[in-house]
Design a protein around this motif. Structure first.
Motif, mmCIF file in Angstrom:
data_model
loop_
_atom_site.group_PDB
_atom_site.id
_atom_site.type_symbol
_atom_site.label_atom_id
_atom_site.label_comp_id
_atom_site.label_asym_id
_atom_site.label_seq_id
_atom_site.Cartn_x
_atom_site.Cartn_y
_atom_site.Cartn_z
ATOM 1 N N ILE A 339 80.478 -4.608 -42.005
ATOM 2 C CA ILE A 339 79.744 -4.421 -43.180
ATOM 3 C C ILE A 339 79.375 -4.788 -44.549
ATOM 4 C CG2 ILE A 339 78.016 -2.281 -43.393
ATOM 5 C CD1 ILE A 339 79.674 -1.212 -40.929
ATOM 6 N N PRO A 340 78.179 -5.240 -44.470
ATOM 7 C CA PRO A 340 78.048 -5.638 -46.149
ATOM 8 C C PRO A 340 78.322 -4.717 -47.065
ATOM 9 C CG PRO A 340 76.529 -7.063 -44.888
ATOM 10 C CD PRO A 340 77.149 -5.990 -43.853
ATOM 11 N N VAL A 341 78.844 -4.234 -48.602
ATOM 12 C CA VAL A 341 78.722 -3.785 -48.961
ATOM 13 C C VAL A 341 77.742 -3.927 -50.411
ATOM 14 C CG1 VAL A 341 79.946 -1.996 -50.283
ATOM 15 C CG2 VAL A 341 80.578 -2.912 -48.282
ATOM 16 N N PHE A 342 77.714 -5.152 -51.060
ATOM 17 C CA PHE A 342 76.561 -5.530 -52.109
ATOM 18 C C PHE A 342 76.853 -7.375 -52.174
ATOM 19 C CE2 PHE A 342 80.957 -4.153 -53.827
ATOM 20 C CZ PHE A 342 81.806 -5.444 -54.363
ATOM 21 N N ARG A 343 76.747 -7.814 -53.106
ATOM 22 C CA ARG A 343 76.293 -9.498 -53.038
ATOM 23 C C ARG A 343 76.844 -9.944 -54.282
ATOM 24 N NH1 ARG A 343 73.640 -11.638 -49.193
ATOM 25 N NH2 ARG A 343 72.953 -13.703 -50.400
ATOM 26 N N ILE A 344 77.282 -10.297 -54.450
ATOM 27 C CA ILE A 344 77.688 -11.568 -56.138
ATOM 28 C C ILE A 344 77.122 -13.060 -55.948
ATOM 29 C CG2 ILE A 344 79.972 -10.294 -56.195
ATOM 30 C CD1 ILE A 344 81.571 -12.698 -55.334
ATOM 31 N N TRP A 349 79.920 -13.270 -63.286
ATOM 32 C CA TRP A 349 80.786 -13.257 -63.081
ATOM 33 C C TRP A 349 81.452 -12.356 -62.245
ATOM 34 C CZ3 TRP A 349 84.313 -17.605 -63.409
ATOM 35 C CH2 TRP A 349 84.175 -18.530 -64.815
ATOM 36 N N ALA A 350 82.503 -12.583 -61.313
ATOM 37 C CA ALA A 350 83.160 -11.262 -59.920
ATOM 38 C C ALA A 350 84.630 -10.889 -60.914
ATOM 39 C CB ALA A 350 83.039 -11.628 -58.989
ATOM 40 N N LEU A 351 84.743 -9.310 -60.119
ATOM 41 C CA LEU A 351 86.582 -9.412 -60.317
ATOM 42 C C LEU A 351 86.953 -9.484 -59.100
ATOM 43 C CD1 LEU A 351 88.362 -8.070 -62.652
ATOM 44 C CD2 LEU A 351 87.985 -5.739 -62.345
ATOM 45 N N PHE A 360 89.216 -12.631 -50.631
ATOM 46 C CA PHE A 360 89.593 -12.007 -51.926
ATOM 47 C C PHE A 360 88.718 -10.763 -52.119
ATOM 48 C CE2 PHE A 360 88.864 -16.330 -54.647
ATOM 49 C CZ PHE A 360 89.676 -16.444 -53.705
ATOM 50 N N VAL A 361 89.485 -9.652 -52.603
ATOM 51 C CA VAL A 361 89.098 -8.379 -51.849
ATOM 52 C C VAL A 361 88.692 -7.831 -53.865
ATOM 53 C CG1 VAL A 361 90.631 -6.184 -52.829
ATOM 54 C CG2 VAL A 361 91.596 -7.596 -50.931
ATOM 55 N N GLY A 367 82.312 0.001 -59.032
ATOM 56 C CA GLY A 367 83.792 0.943 -58.212
ATOM 57 C C GLY A 367 84.109 1.050 -56.849
ATOM 58 N N ARG A 368 83.241 0.088 -55.947
ATOM 59 C CA ARG A 368 83.031 -0.145 -54.963
ATOM 60 C C ARG A 368 83.539 -1.268 -54.329
ATOM 61 N NH1 ARG A 368 76.906 -0.907 -52.464
ATOM 62 N NH2 ARG A 368 77.476 -1.562 -55.110
ATOM 63 N N ILE A 369 84.879 -1.194 -53.597
ATOM 64 C CA ILE A 369 85.478 -2.190 -53.451
ATOM 65 C C ILE A 369 85.161 -3.335 -52.108
ATOM 66 C CG2 ILE A 369 88.261 -3.053 -52.342
ATOM 67 C CD1 ILE A 369 88.597 -0.960 -54.930
ATOM 68 N N GLY A 370 85.498 -4.555 -51.452
ATOM 69 C CA GLY A 370 84.807 -5.361 -50.645
ATOM 70 C C GLY A 370 85.721 -6.572 -50.671
#
Length: 381
Positions: A339-344, A349-351, A360-361, A367-370
């Motif tokens: 299920i999509p949580v967020f988008r980059i 830049w994404a951590l 990739f995690v 604080g959300r992790i996907g």
């Protein structure tokens, strides 16, 4: 030239974009038709399915037949409505999407209503009356209409638009292609290896004797103890330390011969010392490779052959070192079930907190992790 390419890409995106879908409120035409079909079937299910009108039992009073004939289609329609009203709510039933679950529910209900009709015909052929009422026929055709609106809807022109232009998401792990099954390797019995800590046995003693017999002659002649015999047959009584006296100092020294009684008195001591010298000589001439630990040999081989291709096991493990990543286009970050949580996107830049090779995690600012499954073209920062 660059502006022309950009304009061409925009024109292609506009050309491939699906036209807007219109319906009734937040629901599509297919969903409204399916909900209306279910509503009629739900109301009719309270009428008797056997016997005369108003006398026989309904499907709700015939054991648990209501679970698959009416109950499961009701749950399917409820999930379709909930999906429109709450997009972040329930998205799957096990490994099935909501539309897939609805297809299964209406297909099973159709088969069960057809079974009731078939059994009624069997009773009629055996000389009895037709037990099914008009409710059975109505329910069968209504559930069959539900099959057309779920299973065959992607191929029917008025309802196919409901399935076009949907975003692609990773499949559930239970819905992904299965891995090939490899044949189990044959069991090979390991060869018995010599144990360094094994107790001393007769076989070991025999091996030691053979090694002593094959020892070089010069090893047996080496004076290993203070009482080792010299070349002229005399006994050396010097200390175990290094003698710094020059060789010329002994040229004029007189040889001292012990009396016979003193030689006899010291015979037993010399015999014990000679036995100890023999054991020391055998141990010194034994090959070191036979008692060398396995890990020491491996370290020595690694030093002697630095071009070895053996790599430590940690090199293939996932990398837990965090880094920044920039994707070339917007991509979805999904959870464990897809299920999509967020988008980059390419603007920030994404951590990445863990690199698992094919995924990739990623951690969001809040604080959300996907998980990012499409790692192609990612720029590491």
């Amino acid at each position: 030239m660059t502006d022309e390419k950009q304009d061409g890409n925009i024109d292609e995106a506009v050309a491939t974009e699906e036209p807007p879908q219109y319906g009734v409120g937040p629901f599509s035409i297919r969903e409204v038709a399916l909900a209306g079909t279910w509503l009629v079937a739900f109301v009719v299910s309270f009428f008797p399915i056997y016997g005369d009108l108003g006398v026989g039992p309904s499907v709700w009073s015939s054991g648990i037949d209501w679970v698959l004939t009416v109950g499961v289609p009701t749950v399917a329609v409820f999930l379709i409505v909930l999906r429109r009203l709450s997009p972040q709510g329930i998205r799957r039933v096990g490994s099935l999407g909501i539309d897939q679950f609805a297809s299964v529910a209406f297909s099973v209900a159709t088969v069960l209503w057809l079974t009731i009709i078939w059994n009624s015909f069997i009773q009629l052929a055996s000389g009895r009356a037709f037990l099914g009422t008009w409710v059975v026929w109505v329910e069968f055709f209504l559930m069959l209409a539900g099959v057309f609106l779920t299973v065959l809807a992607p191929f029917i022109a008025p309802f196919a638009q409901d399935f076009r232009g949907r975003p692609e998401v990773p499949a559930h792990r239970n819905a992904r292609p299965v891995l090939p099954v490899s044949p189990r390797p044959a069991f090979v019995r390991p060869e018995p290896a010599a144990d360094e800590d094994a107790p001393y046995s007769e076989d070991t003693a025999t091996a030691d004797e053979n090694a002593y017999e094959a020892a070089p002659a010069h090893a047996a002649q080496a004076p290993a103890t203070p009482y080792a015999a010299s070349a002229d047959g005399s006994e050396a009584t010097a200390d175990a330390g290094v003698d710094d006296t020059p060789r010329g100092a002994y040229d004029d020294a007189e040889t001292t011969v012990l009396p016979l009684d003193e030689q006899d008195a010291d015979a037993d001591a010399r015999a014990d010392v000679a036995a100890a010298a023999t054991a020391t000589t055998v141990a010194a001439d034994r090959p070191e490779a036979a008692t060398e630990p396995v890990h020491a040999r491996e370290s020595f081989e690694h030093v002697e052959n630095p071009s070895s291709t053996v790599e430590p096991a940690a090199a293939t493990a996932p990398q837990h070192q965090a880094f920044w990543a920039l994707v070339p286009e917007e991509r979805d970050i999904v959870d464990e079930i897809g299920i999509p949580v967020f988008r980059i996107g390419p603007t920030a830049w994404a951590l990445v907190i863990e690199d698992r090779g094919d995924a990739f995690v990623v951690r969001h600012e809040d604080g959300r992790i996907g998980y990012l499954h499409d790692v192609s073209g990612v720029t590491r920062g």
